[in-house]
Design an enzyme around this catalytic site. Structure first.
Site, PDB file in Angstrom:
ATOM      1  CD  GLU A  60      -2.158  -2.529   1.433  1.00 59.18           C
ATOM      2  OE1 GLU A  60      -1.161  -2.265   1.380  1.00 59.18           O
ATOM      3  OE2 GLU A  60      -2.745  -3.013   1.346  1.00 59.18           O
ATOM      4  CG  HIS A 129     -12.190  -7.325   5.924  1.00 60.85           C
ATOM      5  ND1 HIS A 129     -10.548  -7.676   6.153  1.00 60.85           N
ATOM      6  CD2 HIS A 129     -11.520  -7.446   3.935  1.00 60.85           C
ATOM      7  CE1 HIS A 129      -9.939  -8.773   5.647  1.00 60.85           C
ATOM      8  NE2 HIS A 129     -10.610  -8.683   4.553  1.00 60.85           N
TER       9      HIS A 129
END
Lengths: 336, 369
Positions: A60, A129
């Site tokens: 990321e 999540h």
């Protein structure tokens, strides 16, 4: 007008941006051949090629940091963070680089990077999540933060974000991805409501209820339910979380005298606190009661069997409305 | 375990030009005149460093990161670049900035605290120096991906230290660079110390060997040898320009001074180590080579001395003569367009300042109340 899902509306907006500007480049994990884990980028690599829609290695910080380099080179990168909880490895690049390079270089270097973040809960996922990290970014100068709540906005605002010369975090409420709505694909993003403007979704006179992203739908449902009891709620979709369009919220509160803010993120230091404080500063003498926050708890996002306790639902919001109105509520009798 | 790779070297510490069949061809254009010019650069850059350090000691700069001892690594690589290549450096590459043509006053601007960036990156094709360790390696890799998309043959070059190789960003940058075969050169100045931490704490293998694990070819060069650094950099640039992808260069050098002017290396560094490295000084060896070749005439000496002194004078006067920024400048360029939050704060602060009437009073800490 076309009926389409929220996810398809973003896809369509991305497609328009790719068509309109060869400098727009999409980057992220699994966004190419798979079309993204939520299929938001479905078919785009096939149509625009692997240099415009780039499947990146799993890193990321690198996705964000290379987007910075591409922006230096004149590109307008649109990066996808696969899930909200995966944004933290990229945090340094976002807050120390993306946010500050325009300021650091006295405007010489533009950072027109759009960061797409599927966020929020309600889909029964494991940890990392379902998070709502928006306050980390609303606190960082140099970033613009938006969250959309319906397919039309999803379609329009993604294009506005990409057109913006400032970096924009675009928070997508993932539990609404499959909701359908009318989308006018002929709309000109330059002529549409600017992305930093809030919108009155439902007009009302008794209480102002501020929401954004996934909770706009819940807030609308609460307004409908409240109407059955004779309570008129004005629902405002903030759309922009940084900056917040306080003029719109203030005008509403001056009319209703009461403010309820709701979000999924934890309460302390959250955007609700900021809205409550700012509105109190701006129209204290128009408030009939202290602003009320109905938010997620200050806990790590819970396991899915309990997430509906954490997420503000219609009833918790209505309980908050009762508090703002001084009606009997779950905290009646408590002081402070 | 990795092999102990020998350094690429073209000039010995004693100033002897030694032949290297593989790398000699890359510097065959460096004749007498060019060698004198490199000597001038090295001397001028050291003089800049000395002057800036003095300016810091005299309170004119808030901080300064000296590059004493690393001049050859910066000049050798900096002078190998083409104008359309783009540099992403750390905060210590003031010598590279000089080679890129950065204005002398601009070199001290950030350290005096009058700006966050001394220069417009696009005027010299060098990004504003990076303070977060290793973050710039990703920017260079992304820029290189852009070059690749554009079909251009320029190269992105990123400078960082041995300590930075422990950072995730540097490792992620190498993954991306290798995966996309991006035209980027990773230039690691292994100066042996990351503030107080020795290089052995960062890596148990030679730094150059780390790149191999990412599928990136690497070169290990004597960083105090300006010719060898130039040759290695040219090899890497050439590879990148011709679609060969990234190259990693480890320039083995030594930071003779402190990490910054706030640091005290006597607390952590053995004086003998400093002595050993002083014998490998990058300027002395070029000087010795010029002497061997009979090129260090009085005229050359005088010219280099005068140039260095003139640059020192310019950097001092530029630094001291720099105007303070205006108070309201703090609000400029946060965003590219209007932002209602910031506009309101700016408006309120302007009203506050105006309430003093006297603009001079507004900036005093005591105020005028």
């Amino acid at each position: 007008m076309t009926q389409m899902t929220f996810a398809r509306a973003i896809n369509s907006g991305l497609r328009k941006s790719l068509e309109n500007d060869p400098k727009v480049i999409l980057m992220g994990e699994d966004i190419g051949t798979l079309g993204g884990v939520f299929r938001v980028t479905d078919g785009l690599q096939k149509d625009f090629g692997t240099h415009r829609v780039v499947d990146t290695p799993l890193a990321e910080s690198a996705i964000m940091g290379t987007a910075v380099g591409l922006a230096y080179r004149g590109y307008r990168p649109v990066v996808e963070i696969q899930f909200d909880g995966f944004i933290y490895p990229a945090f340094d690049q976002i807050v120390s680089q993306v946010a500050k390079l325009h300021y650091r270089t006295q405007g010489a270097v533009k950072m027109p990077i759009t960061i797409r973040v599927p966020f929020g809960g309600g889909i029964g996922s494991p940890e990392h999540h379902s998070e709502s990290p928006e306050a980390y970014f609303t606190h960082t100068s140099g970033l613009r933060v938006v969250s959309v709540s319906n397919p039309q906005d999803a379609y329009t605002v993604i294009q506005q974000a990409i057109l913006s010369d400032d970096p924009v975090l675009y928070f997508e409420p993932k539990r609404r991805y499959h909701d359908k709505g009318e989308v006018d694909e002929g709309i000109d993003p330059g002529a549409a409501l600017p992305m930093d403007s809030a919108r009155v979704v439902t007009a009302g006179t008794d209480v102002t209820l501020v929401a954004y992203g996934p909770l706009v739908k819940t807030a609308k449902d609460a307004a409908t339910a409240a109407a059955d009891e004779g309570i008129s709620i004005e629902v405002i979709d903030l759309r922009s979380l940084a900056p917040v369009d306080y003029a719109t919220v203030e005008a509403s509160v001056r009319k209703t005298g009461r403010l309820v803010v709701t979000h999924e993120a934890g309460q302390s230091g959250g955007l609700g606190a900021e809205v409550a404080a700012s509105i109190t500063e701006r129209c204290f003498y128009h408030l009939e009661a202290a602003p009320v926050r109905i938010t997620g708890f200050d806990i790590p996002y819970p396991y899915s069997k309990l997430e509906m306790h954490h997420l503000p639902g219609l009833d918790r919001i209505l309980d908050g409305v009762d508090r703002a109105l001084g009606r009997p509520n779950s905290l009646s009798g408590l002081e402070g | 375990m990795s092999t102990d790779r020998n350094l690429i070297q073209l000039i010995t510490p004693a100033g002897e030009r030694i032949s290297h069949p593989e790398f000699d061809p890359w510097v065959k254009d460096i004749g007498d005149e060019q060698l004198c010019s490199l000597y001038e650069d090295l001397t001028v850059i050291r003089r800049i460093d000395v002057e800036a350090t003095a300016l810091q000691r005299q309170g004119e700069l808030g901080l300064w990161p000296p590059l004493l001892g690393q001049e050859a690594a910066q000049v050798g690589s900096g002078r190998a670049l083409r104008e359309d290549d783009f540099v992403f450096s750390s905060y210590r590459e003031n010598g590279v900035a000089y080679c890129r043509g950065v204005d002398l006053t601009d070199i001290t601007r950030v350290w005096r605290g009058t700006a966050s960036s001394g220069w417009d990156p696009y005027t010299v094709n060098m990004a504003t120096p990076q303070i977060i360790i290793g973050a710039q390696t990703l920017h260079a890799t992304g820029y290189a991906m852009g070059i690749q998309n554009d079909g251009a043959d320029s190269v992105a070059v990123t400078y960082f230290g041995d300590g930075a190789t422990s950072e995730g960003d540097v490792n992620e940058a190498m993954v991306f660079a290798a995966s996309f075969q991006a035209p980027v050169v990773f230039f690691c100045s292994n100066n042996h110390w990351a503030i107080s931490e020795p290089v052995r704490l960062q890596s148990h293998i030679q730094i150059a060997d780390r790149a191999t694990g990412f599928g990136i070819p690497s070169l290990r060069v004597d960083g105090n040898d300006v010719l060898a650094v130039m040759a290695a950099t040219r090899v890497a640039l050439d590879r990148a320009r011709h679609g060969g992808g990234p190259t990693f260069i480890e320039a083995v050098t030594y930071r003779m001074g402190p990490h910054t002017t706030a640091d005290d290396p006597t607390r952590y560094r053995d004086a003998n180590e400093l002595e050993d490295w002083a014998a490998k000084d990058p300027i002395q060896r070029v000087k010795a080579l010029l002497e061997r070749k009979g090129l260090l005439t009085d005229q050359v000496r005088q010219h280099v001395h005068d140039k260095a002194e003139a640059v020192a004078r310019d950097i001092r006067s530029g630094c001291i003569g720099m105007p303070d920024p205006e108070p309201m400048d703090i609000f400029k360029h946060v965003y590219s367009g209007p932002n209602s939050w910031l506009d309101r704060q700016q408006d309120h602060y302007a009203r506050y300042l105006d309430s003093f009437g006297d603009p001079a009073g507004a900036t005093s800490e005591e105020g005028a109340r």
